[in-house]
Scaffold this motif. Sequence first.
Motif, mmCIF file in Angstrom:
data_model
loop_
_atom_site.group_PDB
_atom_site.id
_atom_site.type_symbol
_atom_site.label_atom_id
_atom_site.label_comp_id
_atom_site.label_asym_id
_atom_site.label_seq_id
_atom_site.Cartn_x
_atom_site.Cartn_y
_atom_site.Cartn_z
ATOM 1 N N THR A 14 0.854 -1.191 0.000
ATOM 2 C CA THR A 14 0.000 0.000 0.000
ATOM 3 C C THR A 14 0.892 1.244 0.000
ATOM 4 O OG1 THR A 14 -1.744 1.196 1.170
ATOM 5 C CG2 THR A 14 -0.197 -0.030 2.519
ATOM 6 N N ARG A 15 0.331 2.359 -0.380
ATOM 7 C CA ARG A 15 1.089 3.617 -0.388
ATOM 8 C C ARG A 15 0.812 4.464 0.854
ATOM 9 N NH1 ARG A 15 3.525 4.724 -5.238
ATOM 10 N NH2 ARG A 15 2.873 3.438 -6.991
ATOM 11 N N LYS A 16 0.239 3.894 1.880
ATOM 12 C CA LYS A 16 -0.127 4.653 3.083
ATOM 13 C C LYS A 16 1.071 5.178 3.863
ATOM 14 C CE LYS A 16 -4.572 2.528 3.956
ATOM 15 N NZ LYS A 16 -5.372 1.758 4.903
ATOM 16 N N LEU A 17 2.215 4.485 3.812
ATOM 17 C CA LEU A 17 3.413 4.884 4.551
ATOM 18 C C LEU A 17 3.088 5.128 6.026
ATOM 19 C CD1 LEU A 17 5.041 7.222 1.893
ATOM 20 C CD2 LEU A 17 5.859 4.973 2.601
ATOM 21 N N ASP A 18 2.412 4.169 6.643
ATOM 22 C CA ASP A 18 1.968 4.321 8.022
ATOM 23 C C ASP A 18 2.881 3.655 9.050
ATOM 24 O OD1 ASP A 18 1.305 1.815 7.074
ATOM 25 O OD2 ASP A 18 -0.692 1.781 7.950
ATOM 26 N N GLY A 19 3.998 3.088 8.623
ATOM 27 C CA GLY A 19 4.963 2.488 9.535
ATOM 28 C C GLY A 19 6.207 3.356 9.653
ATOM 29 N N ARG A 20 7.010 3.111 10.699
ATOM 30 C CA ARG A 20 8.249 3.851 10.911
ATOM 31 C C ARG A 20 9.396 2.891 11.218
ATOM 32 N NH1 ARG A 20 5.261 6.772 9.193
ATOM 33 N NH2 ARG A 20 4.493 8.794 9.849
ATOM 34 N N ILE A 21 10.532 3.133 10.594
ATOM 35 C CA ILE A 21 11.762 2.380 10.853
ATOM 36 C C ILE A 21 12.865 3.389 11.130
ATOM 37 C CG2 ILE A 21 13.532 0.880 9.869
ATOM 38 C CD1 ILE A 21 11.429 -0.495 8.229
ATOM 39 N N GLU A 22 13.662 3.093 12.153
ATOM 40 C CA GLU A 22 14.828 3.919 12.462
ATOM 41 C C GLU A 22 16.089 3.091 12.271
ATOM 42 O OE1 GLU A 22 14.568 5.543 16.389
ATOM 43 O OE2 GLU A 22 12.988 6.942 15.819
ATOM 44 N N TYR A 23 17.127 3.746 11.760
ATOM 45 C CA TYR A 23 18.424 3.100 11.589
ATOM 46 C C TYR A 23 19.477 3.969 12.255
ATOM 47 C CZ TYR A 23 22.416 0.771 9.513
ATOM 48 O OH TYR A 23 23.585 0.076 9.329
ATOM 49 N N ASN A 24 20.214 3.380 13.204
ATOM 50 C CA ASN A 24 21.282 4.078 13.900
ATOM 51 C C ASN A 24 22.595 3.751 13.201
ATOM 52 O OD1 ASN A 24 23.465 4.615 15.788
ATOM 53 N ND2 ASN A 24 21.858 4.967 17.298
ATOM 54 N N VAL A 25 23.228 4.754 12.638
ATOM 55 C CA VAL A 25 24.455 4.566 11.880
ATOM 56 C C VAL A 25 25.597 4.121 12.797
ATOM 57 C CG1 VAL A 25 26.158 5.724 10.397
ATOM 58 C CG2 VAL A 25 23.730 6.245 10.153
ATOM 59 N N SER A 26 25.644 4.649 14.014
ATOM 60 C CA SER A 26 26.728 4.309 14.952
ATOM 61 C C SER A 26 26.711 2.837 15.337
ATOM 62 C CB SER A 26 26.629 5.155 16.221
ATOM 63 O OG SER A 26 26.779 6.516 15.917
ATOM 64 N N THR A 27 25.525 2.316 15.608
ATOM 65 C CA THR A 27 25.408 0.922 16.049
ATOM 66 C C THR A 27 25.075 -0.020 14.899
ATOM 67 O OG1 THR A 27 23.055 1.163 16.569
ATOM 68 C CG2 THR A 27 24.648 1.630 18.340
ATOM 69 N N GLN A 28 24.734 0.529 13.735
ATOM 70 C CA GLN A 28 24.306 -0.234 12.560
ATOM 71 C C GLN A 28 23.118 -1.135 12.885
ATOM 72 O OE1 GLN A 28 27.879 -2.146 11.077
ATOM 73 N NE2 GLN A 28 28.440 -0.319 9.951
ATOM 74 N N GLU A 29 22.171 -0.607 13.672
ATOM 75 C CA GLU A 29 20.972 -1.350 14.044
ATOM 76 C C GLU A 29 19.733 -0.663 13.487
ATOM 77 O OE1 GLU A 29 20.855 -1.769 18.267
ATOM 78 O OE2 GLU A 29 22.587 -3.099 18.305
ATOM 79 N N ALA A 30 18.847 -1.478 12.956
ATOM 80 C CA ALA A 30 17.559 -0.996 12.470
ATOM 81 C C ALA A 30 16.476 -1.543 13.382
ATOM 82 C CB ALA A 30 17.318 -1.462 11.039
ATOM 83 N N LYS A 31 15.433 -0.733 13.610
ATOM 84 C CA LYS A 31 14.306 -1.204 14.409
ATOM 85 C C LYS A 31 13.024 -0.555 13.916
ATOM 86 C CE LYS A 31 14.766 2.211 18.094
ATOM 87 N NZ LYS A 31 14.915 2.440 19.523
ATOM 88 N N ILE A 32 11.963 -1.309 14.001
ATOM 89 C CA ILE A 32 10.646 -0.782 13.665
ATOM 90 C C ILE A 32 10.108 -0.094 14.907
ATOM 91 C CG2 ILE A 32 8.264 -1.382 13.088
ATOM 92 C CD1 ILE A 32 9.354 -3.593 11.313
ATOM 93 N N THR A 33 9.862 1.191 14.808
ATOM 94 C CA THR A 33 9.301 1.928 15.941
ATOM 95 C C THR A 33 7.781 1.963 15.883
ATOM 96 O OG1 THR A 33 9.584 4.029 14.777
ATOM 97 C CG2 THR A 33 11.365 3.336 16.250
ATOM 98 N N GLN A 34 7.243 1.766 14.693
ATOM 99 C CA GLN A 34 5.792 1.663 14.497
ATOM 100 C C GLN A 34 5.562 0.772 13.283
ATOM 101 O OE1 GLN A 34 3.710 5.395 14.108
ATOM 102 N NE2 GLN A 34 2.106 4.464 12.885
ATOM 103 N N PRO A 35 5.010 -0.423 13.477
ATOM 104 C CA PRO A 35 4.767 -1.291 12.320
ATOM 105 C C PRO A 35 3.678 -0.712 11.406
ATOM 106 C CG PRO A 35 3.988 -2.332 14.346
ATOM 107 C CD PRO A 35 4.608 -1.040 14.729
ATOM 108 N N CYS A 36 3.825 -0.944 10.124
ATOM 109 C CA CYS A 36 2.762 -0.533 9.199
ATOM 110 C C CYS A 36 1.552 -1.448 9.415
ATOM 111 C CB CYS A 36 3.255 -0.580 7.760
ATOM 112 S SG CYS A 36 3.539 -2.215 7.085
ATOM 113 N N ALA A 37 0.428 -1.069 8.883
ATOM 114 C CA ALA A 37 -0.808 -1.829 9.093
ATOM 115 C C ALA A 37 -0.664 -3.283 8.642
ATOM 116 C CB ALA A 37 -1.973 -1.155 8.366
#
Length: 80
Positions: A23-46
């Motif tokens: 879908t094109r809703k773009l309702d989820g959020r992902i953060e990527y920390n460059v220092s730790t090279q870790e990605a995490k979903i802070t808000q899953p999309c629907a």
Amino acid sequence: MWWLFELLHKDDNVYTYSYSCDTRKLDGRIEYNVSTQEAKITQPCASDDGFSRAQERSLGKFIYHIAGDGFPEHKMIACG
């Protein structure tokens, strides 16, 4: 299936993207920390909400296609 990612914000160490799946809703959020090279979903999309396997798949797409491609401002990924 397809994923859509769009850069919302970046600072010295953290990139924040909105994303969605099929879908094109773009309702989820992902953060990527460059220092730790870790990605995490802070808000899953629907489409991912409540499904850990779907969230893992979205994180995998993000790490490979977004972080691996130098953090483009937006990108659509299709597979399947």
